[in-house]
Enzyme design. Structure first.
Site, PDB file in Angstrom:
ATOM      1  N   GLU A   1      -5.131  -4.304  10.946  1.00 30.83           N
ATOM      2  CA  GLU A   1      -4.111  -3.266  11.081  1.00 30.83           C
ATOM      3  C   GLU A   1      -4.401  -2.448  12.338  1.00 30.83           C
ATOM      4  O   GLU A   1      -5.218  -1.500  12.288  1.00 30.83           O
ATOM      5  CB  GLU A   1      -4.137  -2.320   9.868  1.00 30.83           C
ATOM      6  CG  GLU A   1      -3.795  -2.977   8.561  1.00 30.83           C
ATOM      7  CD  GLU A   1      -3.223  -1.978   7.557  1.00 30.83           C
ATOM      8  OE1 GLU A   1      -2.134  -2.248   7.037  1.00 30.83           O
ATOM      9  OE2 GLU A   1      -3.845  -0.932   7.302  1.00 30.83           O
TER      10      GLU A   1
ATOM     11  N   LYS B   1       0.085   4.243  -0.405  1.00 28.38           N
ATOM     12  CA  LYS B   1      -0.574   5.450   0.118  1.00 28.38           C
ATOM     13  C   LYS B   1      -0.368   6.623  -0.865  1.00 28.38           C
ATOM     14  O   LYS B   1      -0.461   6.397  -2.066  1.00 28.38           O
ATOM     15  CB  LYS B   1      -0.076   5.740   1.535  1.00 28.38           C
ATOM     16  CG  LYS B   1      -0.221   4.489   2.430  1.00 28.38           C
ATOM     17  CD  LYS B   1       0.048   4.705   3.880  1.00 28.38           C
ATOM     18  CE  LYS B   1      -0.139   3.397   4.638  1.00 28.38           C
ATOM     19  NZ  LYS B   1       0.050   3.514   6.068  1.00 28.38           N
TER      20      LYS B   1
ATOM     21  N   ASN C   1       0.869  -1.179   0.000  1.00 30.64           N
ATOM     22  CA  ASN C   1       0.000   0.000   0.000  1.00 30.64           C
ATOM     23  C   ASN C   1       0.906   1.229   0.000  1.00 30.64           C
ATOM     24  O   ASN C   1       1.460   1.590   1.029  1.00 30.64           O
ATOM     25  CB  ASN C   1      -0.906  -0.009   1.239  1.00 30.64           C
ATOM     26  CG  ASN C   1      -1.766   1.249   1.334  1.00 30.64           C
ATOM     27  OD1 ASN C   1      -1.831   2.034   0.387  1.00 30.64           O
ATOM     28  ND2 ASN C   1      -2.423   1.448   2.461  1.00 30.64           N
TER      29      ASN C   1
ATOM     30  N   HIS D   1      -9.495   1.760   5.077  1.00 32.22           N
ATOM     31  CA  HIS D   1      -8.200   1.955   5.739  1.00 32.22           C
ATOM     32  C   HIS D   1      -8.364   2.971   6.877  1.00 32.22           C
ATOM     33  O   HIS D   1      -9.108   3.946   6.739  1.00 32.22           O
ATOM     34  CB  HIS D   1      -7.157   2.444   4.724  1.00 32.22           C
ATOM     35  CG  HIS D   1      -5.768   2.348   5.272  1.00 32.22           C
ATOM     36  ND1 HIS D   1      -5.266   3.277   6.148  1.00 32.22           N
ATOM     37  CD2 HIS D   1      -4.797   1.417   5.102  1.00 32.22           C
ATOM     38  CE1 HIS D   1      -4.028   2.914   6.485  1.00 32.22           C
ATOM     39  NE2 HIS D   1      -3.723   1.784   5.861  1.00 32.22           N
TER      40      HIS D   1
ATOM     41  N   GLY E   1       2.983   2.715  10.954  1.00 26.57           N
ATOM     42  CA  GLY E   1       4.046   3.718  10.831  1.00 26.57           C
ATOM     43  C   GLY E   1       4.713   4.106  12.137  1.00 26.57           C
ATOM     44  O   GLY E   1       5.306   5.179  12.234  1.00 26.57           O
TER      45      GLY E   1
ATOM     46  N   GLU F   1      -6.591   5.311   7.859  1.00 25.01           N
ATOM     47  CA  GLU F   1      -6.273   6.710   7.528  1.00 25.01           C
ATOM     48  C   GLU F   1      -7.476   7.393   6.885  1.00 25.01           C
ATOM     49  O   GLU F   1      -7.715   8.580   7.100  1.00 25.01           O
ATOM     50  CB  GLU F   1      -5.032   6.757   6.604  1.00 25.01           C
ATOM     51  CG  GLU F   1      -3.774   6.446   7.397  1.00 25.01           C
ATOM     52  CD  GLU F   1      -2.670   5.773   6.612  1.00 25.01           C
ATOM     53  OE1 GLU F   1      -2.729   5.741   5.370  1.00 25.01           O
ATOM     54  OE2 GLU F   1      -1.741   5.254   7.265  1.00 25.01           O
TER      55      GLU F   1
ATOM     56  N   SER G   1       3.723  -1.598  10.597  1.00 22.70           N
ATOM     57  CA  SER G   1       5.162  -1.635  10.895  1.00 22.70           C
ATOM     58  C   SER G   1       5.827  -2.966  10.531  1.00 22.70           C
ATOM     59  O   SER G   1       6.702  -3.455  11.258  1.00 22.70           O
ATOM     60  CB  SER G   1       5.414  -1.284  12.361  1.00 22.70           C
ATOM     61  OG  SER G   1       5.036   0.053  12.609  1.00 22.70           O
TER      62      SER G   1
END
Ligand code: 13P
Length: 258
Positions: A174, A18, A16, A100, A180, A102, A220
């Site tokens: 996730e 992003k 991904n 997702h 991250g 985000e 991560s």
């Protein structure tokens, strides 16, 4: 209970990207490095999810399966800036990331929107990569199981016929706090979420469906932790952000599963 031996299912490694890279030139370069670094493996699916504007250009020369990072839930119409499952499908895109964290955070994407996108993807024969996971606050309150069960129930609400595409549906666990951050759950935590997802899907549909859906871990992941996150947890693969933007690191991860 559930069979944690998933050896007969292909492992799935998803990049991904992003909102990266900045130009098609860099994208092309990244694809070339990944392609060069990956050794062939029959029982492995590598899926690349670049920014949507690069999809058709990559398609022509990559050889990878491609996924779009998001779709809108309507088939067509006055929805400025959006891309439908049909548009993606007609570009020969096979997968779409849905929900997702985000997007849930920055674009206020709700479970109801996630559900509409799931319906649209399945109706148009685009395979969803559904993202679920708890925030740090939820983890601290010890409500991870409830959050995950709830996200799954809402994402699959009213979706009765998934039979034709079961084996292509991916659910990616996730944890939001692991994205991250270089922080990751323990092997036991990932394993228990894997079983919880299977149990929930089995309750919503049946055991066969639960066994066939691919369950992935994301957050991560790097070439040092990747193998154990799959091999020791019963997960079917990985959804990778940061490490997938480094072509040789991503190829190293893929090659662990040859
Ligand atoms: P990182 O691998 O950068 O933690 O991102 C994970 C992710 O969000 C993939 O969808």
């Amino acid at each position: 209970m559930f069979n944690n031996n998933t050896d007969n299912k292909p492992k799935i490694i998803i990049a991904n990207w992003k909102m990266n890279p900045d130009s098609f030139g860099e994208t092309d370069n990244l694809i070339k490095i990944i392609k060069k670094g990956i050794k062939k493996s029959d029982n492995l699916k590598v899926i690349i999810c670049p920014p949507a504007v690069y999809l058709s250009k990559i398609k022509a020369n990559s050889g990878f399966d491609l996924g779009i990072q998001n779709i809108f839930w309507e088939d067509r119409g006055a929805f400025t800036g959006e891309i439908s499952a049909i548009i993606a499908k007609n570009l020969k895109i096979k997968y779409t990331i849905i929900g997702h964290s985000e997007r849930r955070k920055y674009l206020n994407e709700t479970d109801e929107m996630v559900n509409l996108k799931m319906q649209s993807a399945l109706k148009n024969k685009l395979s969803p990569i559904l993202c679920i996971g708890e925030t740090l606050e939820e983890k601290k309150k010890d409500v991870t199981s409830g959050v995950i069960t709830n996200q799954l129930k809402k994402a699959f609400k009213g979706i009765s016929n998934i039979k034709y595409s079961i084996s292509n549906i991916c659910i990616a666990y996730e944890p939001v706090w692991a994205i991250g951050t270089s922080k990751t759950p323990s092997i036991d935590e990932i394993m228990s979420v894997n079983l919880l997802i299977k149990k929930t899907i089995s309750n919503l549909y049946d055991r066969e469906t639960a066994e066939k859906i691919s369950i992935l871990y994301g957050g991560s992941v790097d070439s040092k932790n990747a193998f154990d996150f799959v091999d020791k947890t019963g997960m079917d693969g990985l959804l990778i952000g940061g490490a997938s933007l480094n072509g040789s690191e991503f190829a190293r991860i893929v090659n662990l599963f040859e």
